[in-house]
Design an enzyme around this catalytic site. Structure first.
Site, PDB file in Angstrom:
ATOM      1  N   LYS A   1      43.237  57.882  44.698  1.00  0.00           N
ATOM      2  CA  LYS A   1      43.845  57.327  43.483  1.00  0.00           C
ATOM      3  C   LYS A   1      43.797  55.802  43.595  1.00  0.00           C
ATOM      4  CE  LYS A   1      46.217  61.593  42.450  1.00  0.00           C
ATOM      5  NZ  LYS A   1      45.568  62.479  43.419  1.00  0.00           N
TER       6      LYS A   1
ATOM      7  N   ASN B   1      43.032  58.195  37.776  1.00  0.00           N
ATOM      8  CA  ASN B   1      44.096  57.703  38.671  1.00  0.00           C
ATOM      9  C   ASN B   1      43.594  56.505  39.467  1.00  0.00           C
ATOM     10  OD1 ASN B   1      45.846  59.876  37.978  1.00  0.00           O
ATOM     11  ND2 ASN B   1      44.608  61.198  39.290  1.00  0.00           N
TER      12      ASN B   1
ATOM     13  N   SER C   1      53.456  62.985  38.677  1.00  0.00           N
ATOM     14  CA  SER C   1      52.114  62.788  38.127  1.00  0.00           C
ATOM     15  C   SER C   1      52.007  63.088  36.643  1.00  0.00           C
ATOM     16  CB  SER C   1      51.118  63.654  38.886  1.00  0.00           C
ATOM     17  OG  SER C   1      51.494  65.014  38.834  1.00  0.00           O
TER      18      SER C   1
ATOM     19  N   GLU D   1      58.184  64.258  45.084  1.00  0.00           N
ATOM     20  CA  GLU D   1      57.171  63.213  44.879  1.00  0.00           C
ATOM     21  C   GLU D   1      57.935  61.930  44.615  1.00  0.00           C
ATOM     22  OE1 GLU D   1      54.413  64.354  41.743  1.00  0.00           O
ATOM     23  OE2 GLU D   1      54.312  66.372  42.574  1.00  0.00           O
TER      24      GLU D   1
ATOM     25  N   HIS E   1      50.865  59.074  43.675  1.00  0.00           N
ATOM     26  CA  HIS E   1      50.702  58.130  42.555  1.00  0.00           C
ATOM     27  C   HIS E   1      51.403  56.798  42.792  1.00  0.00           C
ATOM     28  CE1 HIS E   1      48.634  61.071  40.111  1.00  0.00           C
ATOM     29  NE2 HIS E   1      49.419  61.959  40.731  1.00  0.00           N
TER      30      HIS E   1
ATOM     31  N   ASP F   1      55.676  63.045  48.704  1.00  0.00           N
ATOM     32  CA  ASP F   1      54.306  62.940  48.195  1.00  0.00           C
ATOM     33  C   ASP F   1      54.192  61.610  47.443  1.00  0.00           C
ATOM     34  OD1 ASP F   1      52.012  63.087  46.601  1.00  0.00           O
ATOM     35  OD2 ASP F   1      52.134  65.260  46.398  1.00  0.00           O
TER      36      ASP F   1
ATOM     37  N   HIS G   1      53.964  69.131  42.737  1.00  0.00           N
ATOM     38  CA  HIS G   1      52.542  69.378  42.455  1.00  0.00           C
ATOM     39  C   HIS G   1      52.064  70.772  42.906  1.00  0.00           C
ATOM     40  CE1 HIS G   1      48.118  68.551  42.896  1.00  0.00           C
ATOM     41  NE2 HIS G   1      48.363  67.941  41.747  1.00  0.00           N
TER      42      HIS G   1
END
Ligand SMILES: Cc1ncc(COP(=O)(O)O)c(C=O)c1O
Length: 372
Positions: A228, A33, A170, A166, A198, A195, A120
């Site tokens: 990440k 990541n 992910s 998110e 990413h 979240d 997640h």
């Protein structure tokens, strides 16, 4: 006596092709990541050396609430709050720890947590500890989230709904309709938990993420991981100051845990500045994503449009065989199986980072096409 339960469980996992093992990173990076290739960069090494030369300690020596609260933590949090345009920031040891802390601590027994079904594992971990009831909704379906809240209100729910999503998923590489979730939160007096693991660093102005426009609102709490795109480790919880204060007063994993390393806090602070100025890297990553999309379409795979490209195979054993063959050809891509992803959707998770280039991507797509 060695427990037979643990041994038997590992045998069961192996039979189901689900036994995990640790592999070293070998070959071209299609799995990390480290999207902007900062993890091993000279700029972050320099930041670490500079901090050590200034006398910054490696260890914090205790909880933030005891002697572990250093100037480095406070400086990072002040800078992060300014950078993300948030009223406050709280630095914790990892994104997993941040989500566990948020979900376990903020929602109260009379509240409701409604969460995207693909959220997640760390959010699930927090929900297990939460005293609020939890209800999932279909992936990215704002209407389904609204319905769940309506049903709860109709059944007498009086507290606050918490909508958890998110911004960039992910394992699927798709994005949430974040404006619509923010609008729903306003409509139903909910708090939005976002979240940005990413997306932060990669998207938004200065890399502030896909929810950048909503930070600073009273009803938005965001979580940004620093391991990440920011190339370090740890995570920042961003949102209203009252929540930060509540977490440090009531959050058990914050109170009863050693503070993250001051040295890492210092490097994360440098990274915020470096990533903010890294428009060139973001642009190069976008170009790679476009190139990957073209390469994938040529071989008949649907491109995700982001730096996370899932290649769903379905069968778990076959997924792992293909991953191993690709690894043997010098492509570091990993197979992802249930329960990390839903049953029947075992996949290769291809991650596009600046650690690999255009030709690597084309060769990877061609190798994959041959195997499939
Ligand atoms: C969406 C999401 N949230 C949280 C985390 C946990 O972050 P960390 O790796 O910093 O513990 C991850 C980790 O991959 C993630 O993908």
């Amino acid at each position: 006596m060695v427990s037979s339960f643990h041994r038997d469980d590992l045998i069961t996992l192996a039979r189901a092709h689900r036994r995990r093992k640790l592999l070293s990173p070998v070959g071209r990076d299609f799995s990390s990541n480290d999207y902007l290739a900062f993890a091993g960069s000279q700029s972050l090494r320099d930041a670490a050396v500079e901090a050590i030369d200034r006398g910054v300690a490696v260890g914090s020596g205790g909880s933030r609430l005891l002697r572990g609260n250093t100037a480095e933590h406070e400086a990072l949090e002040a800078q992060a709050a300014r950078f993300f345009h948030s009223e406050s920031a709280l630095f914790v040891g990892s994104g997993f720890a941040a989500n566990s802390l948020i979900f376990a601590t903020l929602p109260q027994p009379g509240d409701l947590i409604v969460y995207d079904t693909l959220i997640h594992a760390s959010a699930h971990e927090g929900m297990k500890l939460s005293r609020a009831p939890c209800s999932s909704f279909t992936h990215n379906d704002v209407g389904a989230a609204a319905d769940a809240i309506d049903r709860w209100r109709a059944a007498g729910g009086k507290g606050t709904p918490w909508i958890a999503v998110e911004t960039l998923y992910s394992m699927d590489g798709d994005c949430a309709p974040i404006e619509d979730f923010a609008a729903l939160a306003d409509q139903v007096d909910a708090i939005l938990l976002v979240d940005e693991a990413h997306a932060a660093g990669v998207y938004g102005p200065g890399g502030r993420g896909l929810a950048a426009d909503f930070l600073g609102r009273e009803n938005v709490v965001s979580m940004v991981t620093c391991g990440k795109a920011f190339g370090c480790e740890g995570a920042l919880i961003l949102g209203p100051a009252v929540f930060r204060d509540f977490l440090l007063n009531r959050g058990r994993s914050f109170i009863f845990s050693t503070a993250p390393s001051p040295l890492i806090a210092s490097v994360v602070r440098a990274s915020l500045g470096i990533v903010a100025r890294a428009e060139d890297r973001r642009e190069r990553l976008r170009a790679l994503v476009v190139e990957a999309g073209r390469a994938f379409e040529r071989f008949g795979f649907a491109p995700s449009g982001t730096q996370i490209q899932p290649i769903v195979i379905g069968d778990e054993a076959r997924t792992m065989r293909i991953a191993e063959t690709l690894q043997g050809c010098g492509f570091d891509v990993r197979g992802i199986r249930p329960p990390t992803v839903p049953p029947g959707t075992a996949r290769l998770r291809m991650s596009i980072t600046l650690n690999s280039g255009e030709s690597d991507i084309r060769e990877f797509a061609a190798a994959l096409a041959r195997l499939l």
